[in-house]
Design an enzyme around this catalytic site. Structure first.
Site, PDB file in Angstrom:
ATOM      1  N   ASP A 113      43.098  45.971  22.753  1.00 31.30           N
ATOM      2  CA  ASP A 113      42.121  47.036  22.569  1.00 31.30           C
ATOM      3  C   ASP A 113      41.025  46.761  23.588  1.00 31.30           C
ATOM      4  OD1 ASP A 113      40.442  49.070  21.678  1.00 31.30           O
ATOM      5  OD2 ASP A 113      39.603  47.849  20.067  1.00 31.30           O
ATOM      6  N   GLU A 160      45.680  50.093  23.965  1.00 31.80           N
ATOM      7  CA  GLU A 160      45.067  51.313  23.457  1.00 31.80           C
ATOM      8  C   GLU A 160      44.419  52.059  24.610  1.00 31.80           C
ATOM      9  OE1 GLU A 160      41.422  52.481  20.534  1.00 31.80           O
ATOM     10  OE2 GLU A 160      42.915  51.099  19.713  1.00 31.80           O
ATOM     11  N   ASP A 162      37.703  44.565  16.135  1.00 33.72           N
ATOM     12  CA  ASP A 162      38.331  44.818  17.442  1.00 33.72           C
ATOM     13  C   ASP A 162      39.618  44.012  17.583  1.00 33.72           C
ATOM     14  OD1 ASP A 162      36.195  46.476  19.089  1.00 33.72           O
ATOM     15  OD2 ASP A 162      35.131  44.985  17.896  1.00 33.72           O
TER      16      ASP A 162
END
Length: 183
Positions: free
Chosen positions: A11, A71, A144
């Site tokens: 991410d 992502e 996260d």
């Protein structure tokens, strides 16, 4: 004959980069680790990009992932934020591409949908589902790391399908699929 592969999920972010790793053995997931790279204390954007690249290379060299799921930046923030997020994603992708690791991008909505069945799920809902699915004892303070892990798990769920997003098997494949992005 047993098949085994390792998936690194990322991410990307310029404040926090979350990441998670899973091992797939005979189509069953095993949790390896998740963590985050904290970048808040660095003011220089280019230093942050270098640290993202170096940490991604370190993860690759340590765990030897077979595939990377990342992502994709989402729309809705201001242009400067999107630009910075895109750079962070690009640097993480460049690290994987430099090691010839196939990369697949997933939209945040698709990741949430794969994990929870709801594309509008909260970070907390995604984390709770991952905790249950992977039998994690605890969750990190910042979510996260679970977002990075979610990208890896989403990729596992989608790996049997042919069309899963943008796939890059190496730098030459990236250049071929993105002629307008490179010169």
């Amino acid at each position: 004959m047993s098949t085994e592969k390792i998936i690194l999920g990322i991410d990307p972010g310029t404040t926090i980069m979350g990441f998670g790793l899973i091992k797939v053995v005979n189509k069953k997931m095993e949790f390896i680790q998740m963590n985050e790279l904290l970048l808040k204390k660095h003011n220089d954007h280019y230093v942050k990009l270098r640290l993202i690249f170096e940490r991604t290379i370190e993860l690759i060299d340590t765990y030897n992932p077979d595939e990377i799921a990342i992502e994709a930046p989402f729309f809705g923030k201001n242009v400067q934020s999107m630009l910075k997020l895109g750079r962070a994603q690009g640097v993480a992708m460049a690290a994987g591409l430099s090691r010839d690791i196939p990369i697949t991008e997933y939209a945040p909505l698709k990741i949430k949908m794969a994990i929870t069945g709801n594309g509008k799920a909260s970070k907390e809902q995604v984390a709770a589902m991952l905790q249950s699915t992977l039998k994690l004892k605890s969750l990190p303070k910042n979510l996260d790391a679970t977002d990075g892990l979610a990208a890896a798990v989403c990729h596992f769920y989608n790996s049997e399908r042919v069309e899963v997003g943008k796939n890059y098997t190496g730098w030459s494949a990236f250049v071929k699929q993105n002629p307008n992005k490179v010169s």
